[in-house]
Design a protein around this motif. Sequence first.
Motif, PDB file in Angstrom:
ATOM      1  N   PRO A 139       0.807  -1.233   0.000  1.00 49.71           N
ATOM      2  CA  PRO A 139       0.000   0.000   0.000  1.00 49.71           C
ATOM      3  C   PRO A 139       0.831   1.268   0.000  1.00 49.71           C
ATOM      4  N   GLU A 140       1.979   1.255   0.673  1.00 47.94           N
ATOM      5  CA  GLU A 140       2.804   2.470   0.757  1.00 47.94           C
ATOM      6  C   GLU A 140       3.479   2.805  -0.565  1.00 47.94           C
ATOM      7  N   VAL A 141       3.502   1.850  -1.521  1.00 53.12           N
ATOM      8  CA  VAL A 141       4.114   2.108  -2.834  1.00 53.12           C
ATOM      9  C   VAL A 141       3.148   2.839  -3.752  1.00 53.12           C
ATOM     10  N   ARG A 142       1.870   2.629  -3.584  1.00 55.40           N
ATOM     11  CA  ARG A 142       0.890   3.117  -4.567  1.00 55.40           C
ATOM     12  C   ARG A 142       0.910   4.623  -4.790  1.00 55.40           C
ATOM     13  N   PRO A 143       1.076   5.457  -3.733  1.00 56.06           N
ATOM     14  CA  PRO A 143       1.119   6.903  -4.025  1.00 56.06           C
ATOM     15  C   PRO A 143       2.267   7.315  -4.940  1.00 56.06           C
ATOM     16  N   PHE A 144       3.288   6.466  -5.062  1.00 50.66           N
ATOM     17  CA  PHE A 144       4.461   6.795  -5.878  1.00 50.66           C
ATOM     18  C   PHE A 144       4.590   5.846  -7.061  1.00 50.66           C
ATOM     19  N   GLY A 145       3.453   5.235  -7.458  1.00 48.94           N
ATOM     20  CA  GLY A 145       3.484   4.226  -8.510  1.00 48.94           C
ATOM     21  C   GLY A 145       4.075   4.740  -9.806  1.00 48.94           C
ATOM     22  N   GLU A 146       3.671   5.925 -10.250  1.00 51.79           N
ATOM     23  CA  GLU A 146       4.188   6.453 -11.515  1.00 51.79           C
ATOM     24  C   GLU A 146       5.686   6.719 -11.432  1.00 51.79           C
ATOM     25  N   TRP A 147       6.137   7.206 -10.311  1.00 52.25           N
ATOM     26  CA  TRP A 147       7.571   7.486 -10.148  1.00 52.25           C
ATOM     27  C   TRP A 147       8.384   6.201 -10.214  1.00 52.25           C
ATOM     28  N   PHE A 148       7.902   5.147  -9.510  1.00 52.89           N
ATOM     29  CA  PHE A 148       8.607   3.869  -9.547  1.00 52.89           C
ATOM     30  C   PHE A 148       8.570   3.259 -10.947  1.00 52.89           C
ATOM     31  N   SER A 149       7.436   3.388 -11.647  1.00 53.57           N
ATOM     32  CA  SER A 149       7.343   2.854 -13.005  1.00 53.57           C
ATOM     33  C   SER A 149       8.317   3.560 -13.932  1.00 53.57           C
ATOM     34  N   GLY A 150       8.480   4.874 -13.726  1.00 55.61           N
ATOM     35  CA  GLY A 150       9.442   5.620 -14.526  1.00 55.61           C
ATOM     36  C   GLY A 150      10.870   5.165 -14.310  1.00 55.61           C
ATOM     37  N   LEU A 151      11.127   4.584 -13.135  1.00 54.36           N
ATOM     38  CA  LEU A 151      12.460   4.057 -12.852  1.00 54.36           C
ATOM     39  C   LEU A 151      12.613   2.619 -13.335  1.00 54.36           C
ATOM     40  N   GLY A 152      11.532   2.061 -13.915  1.00 49.78           N
ATOM     41  CA  GLY A 152      11.601   0.700 -14.419  1.00 49.78           C
ATOM     42  C   GLY A 152      11.291  -0.362 -13.388  1.00 49.78           C
ATOM     43  N   CYS A 153      10.679   0.018 -12.281  1.00 50.61           N
ATOM     44  CA  CYS A 153      10.357  -0.948 -11.222  1.00 50.61           C
ATOM     45  C   CYS A 153       9.022  -1.621 -11.521  1.00 50.61           C
ATOM     46  N   GLU A 154       8.981  -2.936 -11.304  1.00 50.91           N
ATOM     47  CA  GLU A 154       7.750  -3.695 -11.479  1.00 50.91           C
ATOM     48  C   GLU A 154       7.431  -4.561 -10.255  1.00 50.91           C
ATOM     49  N   THR A 155       8.449  -5.120  -9.651  1.00 51.83           N
ATOM     50  CA  THR A 155       8.243  -6.019  -8.524  1.00 51.83           C
ATOM     51  C   THR A 155       8.757  -5.378  -7.231  1.00 51.83           C
ATOM     52  N   ILE A 156       8.432  -6.049  -6.122  1.00 51.76           N
ATOM     53  CA  ILE A 156       8.919  -5.572  -4.827  1.00 51.76           C
ATOM     54  C   ILE A 156      10.435  -5.628  -4.776  1.00 51.76           C
ATOM     55  N   ALA A 157      11.017  -6.626  -5.404  1.00 54.09           N
ATOM     56  CA  ALA A 157      12.479  -6.729  -5.431  1.00 54.09           C
ATOM     57  C   ALA A 157      13.101  -5.520  -6.115  1.00 54.09           C
ATOM     58  N   ASP A 158      12.449  -5.026  -7.174  1.00 56.13           N
ATOM     59  CA  ASP A 158      12.977  -3.845  -7.872  1.00 56.13           C
ATOM     60  C   ASP A 158      12.992  -2.632  -6.941  1.00 56.13           C
ATOM     61  N   VAL A 159      11.953  -2.473  -6.138  1.00 58.73           N
ATOM     62  CA  VAL A 159      11.893  -1.340  -5.213  1.00 58.73           C
ATOM     63  C   VAL A 159      12.978  -1.456  -4.158  1.00 58.73           C
ATOM     64  N   ARG A 160      13.218  -2.666  -3.666  1.00 66.55           N
ATOM     65  CA  ARG A 160      14.205  -2.850  -2.601  1.00 66.55           C
ATOM     66  C   ARG A 160      15.631  -2.641  -3.098  1.00 66.55           C
ATOM     67  N   ARG A 161      15.851  -2.740  -4.424  1.00 74.05           N
ATOM     68  CA  ARG A 161      17.204  -2.533  -4.952  1.00 74.05           C
ATOM     69  C   ARG A 161      17.586  -1.058  -5.002  1.00 74.05           C
TER      70      ARG A 161
END
Length: 519
Positions: free
Chosen positions: A88-110
Amino acid sequence: MRFSPEVALLEEATVVVEVGASLRLFGGLLALCREAKAVLATLGFTARVSAAPTGQGALLLAKYGNRRVLKLASLEQRLSVLPMMAVPEVRPFGEWFSGLGCETIADVRRLPRAGLQRRCGEHLLDSLDRAFGTAPELFDWLELPPTFSARVEMPDRLEHADGAVFGAHRLIVQLCGWLCAKQLAVTAIKLLLEHERGRNAIEPTTIDIALGAPTWRCTSHDAVRSRLLSRHNPFPQRSPAVCRHLMFLLGVVSLLMGLGAAQSALATTTLTFDEFQTGTGVTNQYENLGVLVSGATALAAAALAATSRPWPANTPPNIAYSPLGLMTFTLNPTVTGNVQSVSAYLSEGAGVNVGIYAYDASGTLVGQAIAPANAVNTLVSVTSTGNPIATVQIHDGRGAFFEVDTVTFTTAADVIPVANAGPNREGEVGERVTLNGTKSYDPDTPPQPMTYLWTQVSGPATVTLTGASMATPSFKPTVVGVYVFSLVVSDGVSSSKPATVKVYFEPANSCAHCNPMTK
């Protein structure tokens, strides 16, 4: 609550249960999950049940099916491949993470932690750390009310008793969960069927169901079904005019617990009078047991065998004889505890009715029972209908002589008090914060005075708790971070399980509650 007393409600209609200590009892994780799903189905819910070493991890797994993981290494593998939007805490920043190429939780943790903290705040990192088991989890466990009542509205009108069984079963499942969590048992159930309201409304139908033995399991469902379908049918045949109104049932079934302060165990104090020589007056010899006696003389039962009063002893050799027709027992609750019932074996030969009369500390009669005339070694029992018993008198009101043996005082064992440290808090460094343990309570009847003990469990720095032995201590931190405190309450006999509270402190005048996107 049937599976563990540690149950918490999370966001997105999620319930987390700590079942580590219950696995052996329910036959393993798979069997426990199956039974949990069956209970939820009985209550009308469809759920995904997942298990993991962390509550946050189990929540994320449950969003994508019924999955069970036992080891942290396996949990990390399962969580890493989940879509990042599951957090849930990722959703407000979904577009920003997608712009960085993140798709999975592992991508966010990297991504670099420092950058994530500046951009998204600490809540995102805290959620991920708790899910992967690298940070402690603190839940606000549910605190159940001291008494149980519940109601359910049926989906349609009821015209036959069979329809009420379904609603009654749902309520019994809830009751069993409450009983298991409270470590109590029920001896009677009151079922209330509310009928249609209106001009020709009739009074609710009350069905009292007495169980053969105290129980906390859902086997009482069979007793409810038998009672509803018995000849005492709550849907009797009536005249057509009345029957038309009776058939318009709202179908609301209420279940009230018929429980009289049941405790997890019982303690007894028994007087047999066998340690005295015949002819000894019984007064303060039982003071060490918390009982003072008056109007009683110990006699050997064998000496009465050849007389007109050949009364046997229930526990040979002695009986207690009352030459004045009145025997009194005064109890010291600091020794005996809260006495709820008393029993004795009575004999008399004057054709009168000897009875046991119980009084509370104020002198109010709280229970009585009378033996039949010419009773011989007859067991008579009295249970208090109110406050604990403080004084017991045995007499017939006329001064006739009688004999007593094996007097037993039954005391409800002390019930462990419940500590409540209050909800988690937030504040700013330098601000004095007051903790709140006033919702802690003692289930004993009557409740006993409680003492409080607060201790600091963890934190970035040690703080001084002002009033650590009070219900509402306070402290003022000087370092940013999360402080965890534990509360234990005691009623003088037993101590509660620790309750914890987490207080999160930001720097003074920080924008801790601002939207991270606006920083």
